[in-house]
Design an enzyme around this catalytic site. Sequence first.
Site, PDB file in Angstrom:
ATOM      1  N   SER A 250       0.696  -0.994   0.577  1.00 38.94           N
ATOM      2  CA  SER A 250       0.215   0.279  -0.306  1.00 38.94           C
ATOM      3  C   SER A 250       0.950   1.406   0.078  1.00 38.94           C
ATOM      4  O   SER A 250       2.424   1.354  -0.106  1.00 38.94           O
ATOM      5  CB  SER A 250      -0.491   0.652   1.045  1.00 38.94           C
ATOM      6  OG  SER A 250      -0.187  -0.172   2.040  1.00 38.94           O
ATOM      7  N   LYS A 251       0.269   2.654  -0.136  1.00 43.88           N
ATOM      8  CA  LYS A 251       0.435   3.738   0.229  1.00 43.88           C
ATOM      9  C   LYS A 251       1.864   3.870   1.607  1.00 43.88           C
ATOM     10  O   LYS A 251       2.660   4.524   0.662  1.00 43.88           O
ATOM     11  CB  LYS A 251      -0.231   4.833   0.451  1.00 43.88           C
ATOM     12  CG  LYS A 251      -0.879   4.430  -1.463  1.00 43.88           C
ATOM     13  CD  LYS A 251      -1.043   5.727  -2.224  1.00 43.88           C
ATOM     14  CE  LYS A 251      -1.858   5.559  -2.956  1.00 43.88           C
ATOM     15  NZ  LYS A 251      -3.110   5.429  -3.024  1.00 43.88           N
TER      16      LYS A 251
END
Length: 312
Positions: A250-251
């Site tokens: 994910s980010k």
Amino acid sequence: MLSTPPVGRFAPSPTGRMHLGNVFTALISWLSVKSRGGRWILRIEDLDTQRSRMEYAKQIEEDLLWLGLEWDEGGLDDKGANGPYSQSRRSEIYSQYLAKLSGHTYPCFCKRGDIMATQAPHQSDGRIIYSGKCRPDSFPAPEATSPHSTRIVVPNRYIHFTDRMYGEQRVNLAQECGDFVVRRADGAFGYQLAVVIDDALMGVTEVVRGSDLLLSAAQQIYIYELLGFAAPEFAHVPLLFSPDSDRRLSKRDASLSMEALRKNYSAEELIGMLANIAGLRSTPTPVSANELLEDFDFGLIHRAEHLRAPYV
Ligand code: GLU
């Protein structure tokens, strides 16, 4: 008989810089159609105007070109005849098709589940099974004036499809998600509705994306049926998990974002790494996306639920 070349697409949401997992999906989707002489569409999934940013969309384009993954159609400058290719500019089209579904939709006044509807439902988001609280007894549903979202009634039966990677699937939407939101109370269209209309009108014949959207395929096939469109072939690919934890990238995984990766690696090094993780190459030797086209075989991709991203 000559078969028509496949049409694939990559449909990123411009809510941040791409990470290695996004690049993995883009690469497989690109290889799958380009190795068979097909076309690849870039569609910008910016239904959620609060979270989407033009700078991110531009950066995604720049990163794809740097990687050697050029699109034949779509993108921010609307190359091709089936545009616009940004969902934020397709509201009129979605309205027309939503009207055709009026015998299957109803106004809903519940707040839960509304906000998330514009995003593709990734597994880590958790799942809400809607109780059917606002479902009317008969259809078409009575019109509502106060603010409401619009939900689509799902059938209590199995939807069957064959995923190119994960094989036979059967999903009962009533048990898995319940009636789902196709338009939010603020007027934004739902991901499930928009993606079907776009893929159908853009002539997409195969959808390659992360395995956590397998359930979404069933929701989408149901909408294809109602609108009378032929559904594309679905090929979900394993998600890339973070090297040291059991969750998808994910980010948060800053070291695996394109920003960090481009500082430390060449495009060929990254593509070589991904080809090796996928099972397309036995070593992570640098290679270009174009070179992988020659002997690409979807059947070589590891059939795991997830694959592990390398420490970089
Ligand atoms: N926009 C979705 C995402 O970035 C992709 C959905 C799809 O490929 O159907 O997760």
